[in-house]
Design a protein around this motif. Structure first.
Motif, mmCIF file in Angstrom:
data_model
loop_
_atom_site.group_PDB
_atom_site.id
_atom_site.type_symbol
_atom_site.label_atom_id
_atom_site.label_comp_id
_atom_site.label_asym_id
_atom_site.label_seq_id
_atom_site.Cartn_x
_atom_site.Cartn_y
_atom_site.Cartn_z
ATOM 1 N N GLU A 236 -15.330 -32.301 12.509
ATOM 2 C CA GLU A 236 -14.766 -31.534 13.616
ATOM 3 C C GLU A 236 -15.175 -30.066 13.520
ATOM 4 N N ASP A 237 -15.294 -29.562 12.302
ATOM 5 C CA ASP A 237 -15.792 -28.184 12.144
ATOM 6 C C ASP A 237 -17.221 -28.073 12.664
ATOM 7 N N CYS A 238 -18.031 -29.114 12.430
ATOM 8 C CA CYS A 238 -19.398 -29.119 12.972
ATOM 9 C C CYS A 238 -19.360 -29.047 14.495
ATOM 10 N N TRP A 239 -18.531 -29.864 15.091
ATOM 11 C CA TRP A 239 -18.430 -29.930 16.550
ATOM 12 C C TRP A 239 -17.923 -28.611 17.130
ATOM 13 N N LYS A 240 -16.984 -27.997 16.454
ATOM 14 C CA LYS A 240 -16.355 -26.779 16.984
ATOM 15 C C LYS A 240 -17.198 -25.525 16.758
ATOM 16 N N ASN A 241 -18.276 -25.644 16.000
ATOM 17 C CA ASN A 241 -19.144 -24.497 15.719
ATOM 18 C C ASN A 241 -20.574 -24.847 16.128
ATOM 19 N N PRO A 242 -20.869 -24.776 17.441
ATOM 20 C CA PRO A 242 -22.140 -25.286 17.951
ATOM 21 C C PRO A 242 -23.337 -24.364 17.790
ATOM 22 N N LEU A 243 -23.113 -23.137 17.301
ATOM 23 C CA LEU A 243 -24.219 -22.192 17.147
ATOM 24 C C LEU A 243 -24.357 -21.771 15.689
ATOM 25 N N ALA A 244 -25.595 -21.541 15.261
ATOM 26 C CA ALA A 244 -25.835 -21.104 13.881
ATOM 27 C C ALA A 244 -25.261 -19.722 13.628
#
Length: 578
Positions: A236-244
């Protein structure tokens, strides 16, 4: 206690700066003395035997590579860290630390976080100060136990003497969570299967250790609600942080200019989707003056434990931790296991990466006959495919001579979409004269293609300083929507690879709207990461939240011609001396 030729101390406390107590196991020689330390810190449970969770991997490796289990009882084998029975007799202390929130160590489980990196720094310095320590600490391990080495090396612990990064990603955004800006679902499979299963607090509902009979994730037994409150949800952290550029990813990115420790970076050609990119980027971009690159094949976990891998690691650490004349002073800077069809590998030594003698060769996409040609396309043309479809494949004629492709690859495509975005999945492929595809036993999937690249068109913005003709580097710091119907120029990074293509074979480039699928059908997966693999293992990109069909499911068109020279740039390697 003394057993199996070692002194073993279980659950040794390491108090870190915020007062939390981490737990470590220490394996050391029977004889008193000061020894260099091989240390690892990670979430997979230091008391969990390799075979108990990674049954398929262990049994396959032990059966096919008997040297792995030779000269060891294998009682202390852990997933992705060294076997102490093969290191302690050579005068090393092996220290395994359960990371914060995992195994026997309490705390909030927040993987690869800056807090974990600080913990690892303190564990290194703790180990250096023990009475049994020479003060020189080396880090060694696969995957997780390799990846966090890049981060901690950038903090420059005073007693960190050398690092062996065996198949270790470095940039968690580009290497792992968002390939070309497209969300990868690996975390959805991996985190619950391999991390949550050994979270601290599972206690009597977790694994019992075959090493000492105690609870791998104890001593407390917490409720599911308590366990949930003690961890971040990685996927979910991956999904919620879509930009590098999001702080979540920036806090996990190593500063290459501060990575100065001696490095052995060991990559796997077949690791498309997770590790090899970090091994190559780290080797090239780190500030270390003493750094070496090795690249091999077969499964992700195997060569670390074979006599081949073990000898390489001991040669490296014997030099930097013990000051022994292991021959490392004469070690080639780059060692490649060059891939040939049929799972054959031939070792070759080089002096740099990418190889200086590379003949960068453009092959142009011709939509009229779906070919890849050395000559630019003289007439305008286009080919359209469905946004979620199998795409289109461009092929060379049969090669007149054996051709080696080794290095990073890039594609420049001129693309239009019916919508404001498009996801491009690029696959470099090789076919026999009768059009059977050449694949390899990859790091995970048994039918891994030669190379892959990905790009979300709205993430096409390039970093001018870091981009190279052969390796586009995207900023991933903003979305730039497409204008429907308008042609946009896209540069796509295709991860480094190696293949010796025989005469009469063909090279192909497939541009797709979804993940590659092996034409020969699905194969048996791995218990921890999925029962079935279809060509990309667990590295899929099919979360509907990230790829709504109204945006990504419409038609995409590739444009070619004199003003739109869509092409792929290949690293063709001439034989030495030619």
């Amino acid at each position: 206690m003394a057993r199996d030729g070692m002194r073993i101390d279980w659950d040794v406390p390491i108090v870190v700066d915020d007062g939390l107590v981490l737990r470590a196991d220490v394996y050391r020689p029977i004889a008193d003395g000061k020894y260099p330390v091989i240390l690892s810190y990670g979430p997979y449970g230091k008391w969990l035997h390799f075979e108990d969770l990674y049954t398929d991997q262990w049994r396959r490796m032990a059966e096919r590579h008997p040297d792995v289990v030779a000269d060891s009882t294998s009682k202390y084998q852990n997933w992705e860290v060294v076997d102490p029975e093969k290191w302690v007799p050579d005068g090393y202390v092996c220290v395994r630390v359960d990371s914060r929130g995992a195994g026997r160590s309490p705390g909030l489980l927040d993987i690869w976080s800056a807090r974990e990196t600080k913990d690892l720094y303190e564990c290194i310095e703790w180990a250096a100060g023990r009475p049994w320590s020479s003060g020189k600490v080396g880090l060694n391990g696969i995957s997780y136990y390799a990846m966090n080495q890049w981060q901690v090396a950038a903090l420059q612990p005073p007693h960190l003497a050398a690092i062996c990064i065996w198949e270790g990603a470095a940039d968690y955004y580009r290497d792992l969570s968002h390939h070309g800006g497209i969300l990868c679902t690996f975390g959805r499979a991996w985190f619950p299967s391999q991390v949550i299963r050994v979270q601290h607090g599972r206690g009597t509902r977790g694994y019992r250790s075959r090493m000492n009979g105690d609870w791998v994730s104890g001593p407390p037994t917490l409720s599911e609600e308590e366990l949930g409150s003690n961890r971040r949800d990685f996927y979910e952290d991956c999904w919620k942080n879509p930009l590098a550029s999001d702080e979540y990813w920036r806090s996990r990115m190593p500063d290459w200019s501060k990575v100065t420790v001696p490095i052995l970076s060991a990559a796997n050609w077949g690791g498309q989707g997770l590790h090899p990119r970090g091994n190559f980027e780290g080797f090239v971009r780190s500030a270390s003056r003493q750094k070496w690159l090795e690249v091999h094949g077969i499964e992700h976990w195997t060569h670390f434990y074979t006599d081949y891998g073990l000898a390489l690691q001991k040669k490296f650490f014997g030099h930097f931790l013990k000051g022994e004349d292991t021959g490392w002073k004469r070690q080639p800077r780059v060692t490649l296991q060059v891939r040939h069809p049929g799972e054959r590998f031939v070792e070759r030594h080089e002096t740099e990466w990418p190889l200086a003698r590379t003949r960068w060769t453009k092959l142009y996409l011709n939509p009229a006959d779906r070919t890849l040609a050395r000559a630019p396309v003289g007439r305008n043309g286009r080919v359209t495919y469905a946004g979620f479809g199998e795409g289109v494949t461009f092929l060379t004629p049969p090669l007149p001579a054996e051709t080696e492709i080794t290095g990073p690859i890039a594609a420049k495509l001129f693309v239009s979409s019916e919508t404001t975005d498009a996801d491009l999945f690029l696959v470099l492929r090789v076919f026999t004269p009768n059009m059977a595809e050449v694949t390899f036993q990859g790091a995970l999937d048994p039918h891994t293609p030669v190379a892959q690249g990905w790009l979300r068109a709205s993430h096409r913005k390039l970093d001018a300083e870091l981009t190279r003709p052969y390796r586009p580097y995207h900023t991933h710091d903003e979305k730039q929507p497409l204008r429907p119907g308008r042609v946009h120029e896209l540069d796509v990074e295709i991860w480094p690879t190696c293949i010796m293509v025989p005469a009469g074979y063909r090279i192909g480039l497939t541009v797709r709207g979804r993940d590659y699928e092996y034409p020969g059908g699905p194969s048996v997966g791995l218990g921890t990461l999925g029962a079935v693999f279809t060509g990309v293992g667990p590295f899929q990109h099919n979360d509907p939240r990230d790829r709504p069909p109204e945006v990504f499911g419409k038609n995409v068109t590739i444009h070619c011609g004199p003003r739109q020279p869509s092409h792929v740039l290949l690293p063709v390697i001439p034989a030495k001396g030619k």
